[in-house]
Structures are given as structure tokens and as C-alpha cells.
Design an enzyme around this catalytic site. Sequence first.
Site, PDB file in Angstrom:
ATOM      1  N   GLY A  49       4.487   1.327 -15.634  1.00 26.69           N
ATOM      2  CA  GLY A  49       4.406   0.598 -16.893  1.00 26.69           C
ATOM      3  C   GLY A  49       4.117  -0.871 -16.656  1.00 26.69           C
ATOM      4  O   GLY A  49       3.521  -1.251 -15.656  1.00 26.69           O
TER       5      GLY A  49
ATOM      6  N   SER B  15       4.517  -7.284  -9.130  1.00 31.79           N
ATOM      7  CA  SER B  15       4.905  -6.223 -10.061  1.00 31.79           C
ATOM      8  C   SER B  15       6.296  -5.701  -9.705  1.00 31.79           C
ATOM      9  O   SER B  15       6.939  -6.173  -8.767  1.00 31.79           O
ATOM     10  CB  SER B  15       3.891  -5.086  -9.999  1.00 31.79           C
ATOM     11  OG  SER B  15       4.063  -4.345  -8.805  1.00 31.79           O
TER      12      SER B  15
ATOM     13  N   THR C  46       0.489   2.998 -12.249  1.00 33.14           N
ATOM     14  CA  THR C  46       1.236   3.050 -11.001  1.00 33.14           C
ATOM     15  C   THR C  46       1.335   4.524 -10.645  1.00 33.14           C
ATOM     16  O   THR C  46       1.158   5.376 -11.505  1.00 33.14           O
ATOM     17  CB  THR C  46       2.651   2.456 -11.202  1.00 33.14           C
ATOM     18  OG1 THR C  46       2.558   1.110 -11.655  1.00 33.14           O
ATOM     19  CG2 THR C  46       3.461   2.464  -9.924  1.00 33.14           C
TER      20      THR C  46
END
Length: 280
Positions: A204, A184, A154
Site C-alpha cells: 500500500g 517506504s 509491493t
Amino acid sequence: MKIIIHGGFFSESDQSHDVKVAKQNSLKQIAQDSFEFLKTHSAEETVVHAVKLLEDDLLYNAGMGSQIQSDGKIRMSASLMNGETQKFSGVINIENVKNPIEVAQLLMKEDDRVLGGNGAKQYAAENGFADFSTEIPQRRKEYEEKLKNGGKGTVGCVALDQKGRLAAATSTGGKGFELVGRISDSATVAGNFANEYCAVSCTGVGEDIVSNATAAKIVTRVTDGFPLKNAVEKTFVELKEINGFAGAIAIDKNGNIAHQDSYPTMVFASFDGEHFEIFD
């Protein structure tokens, strides 16, 4: 004025020394460029500017470096939060736009500020965003060879401007090979959150970040009087209890900067106009 950016985890894809150096140089340049931008723009404008630069860099899993999902398509998510106005906007699983963070920014003026899937793409098209494929050969090769990378990529930015305003922006190209429709953390308050006291962007495994409510929890603790360092540390202790995989960058209203990851190594860079700090 302070700025900190992240580009996911070093373990996301190629782990060679050359790639490490390339990411260090890239993050330093983007942090410096974005700090110059911050001198004449708001925190909100600056985090969008920084994340757009990260989306355009093939080194990162966002925008032009996005992963391919299990059905062979790329779907991206991005969000923006203004700490002063407390407005949050975002797009979830948007396809065929170059810079999802710019669509999220445009949504700030709407009553309905979080859009997903076809609705997000239609909104982008209606507002002049060209149809654009973000697929690159490296991602297609990884997809075809089924080289799963763990889903740790990300990009994000947190900024404090000269008027004391905070903002956070986060963008992701997904974890790669995920189920169609998977959402997400990046376009939720678990992964991207800000108020007048603190701003946080996470990277993450999205499911772990959502379970831990990482960004919102850190900001809430700072708001309730925790020093930033303690708020981040306590939140990551709780993340460890679920064996969570995450990293976070944060700035509080006093200009304190924090960054932490639960496993090595989140790639990041911070700059205050004089001093850089870059992941090693």
C-alpha cells in the site's frame, strides 16, 4: 504448513480483465510452487523463494517490474524477518540488482543487517551480485508520460513451516515518481514483521503503513492474546482513522490465515496443500 503471498493492489497499473486473470494465474502458480518448496525448506527460506519469484514477474512492482523515481532511476527496498530468531534484515533504495530480497537474505548473517543506498549496492557487489538493470519498457513509458499510479505496489510472502516456524518477506520497487531518498515501509517493521506467534507482510502507501505501524501492531496484538482476525480488524479500524491505504497478509502460529485491505483490491493467493484462496 501454510503460505500466503501478495502482489500489491490491482489498481497499481493496467486494470484490464486480461491483467486480472494473468495476476490470478501467476499468484496461484507461485503459491503452489512455494508450498512445494516449503515441504523441504524452512519458513525463512520459503518466503525468500516466493518473493524472488514475484520479483522476477513483470506483473508486479518489485524487482523486474519496479517503478522509476523522479530522477529517472529505479531504487528498490526489501526485507526479511525470521519469527523464531527475531532477526530482521533489509536493503533500502538499492539500485541495479535483480533480486533485492536475496541481498536482504544474505545480510541475515551480518551484525549490521539493514543497509541503504550505495552501501547496500556495494555490499551486493562484494558478495557476487551482478550489476543488473530492472527497468522494463512499460515503466519507462509510464515515467515519460508521467502516469502516476498512486504508489500501491509491493510483493510479499508469509509462511508457516512444518516445524511451526514463521517468517515474512516483502519487496517493493517504490511508488513511482517519488522524491529521491524516499523510504517506504517495506524494509521496516511497519511493513514486514514476524515473531513466534505471527508474521505479517504489508502493501500500500508506505507513509500510511509506517504511521499506523501496521505489521508490528498486528503481530504485537496476536502476541498479547488477540485472535488473528481481531488483531487485523482492529489495526485496520485504526488505519481507517487516518484514511490509510494498505493491505496485509498474515499467518499465526496455529495456521490461521488473514488478509485485509482498506481499499479494493489487494491481489493475493494462499495455499495449504489442498485449498487455494485467490483474490477476485
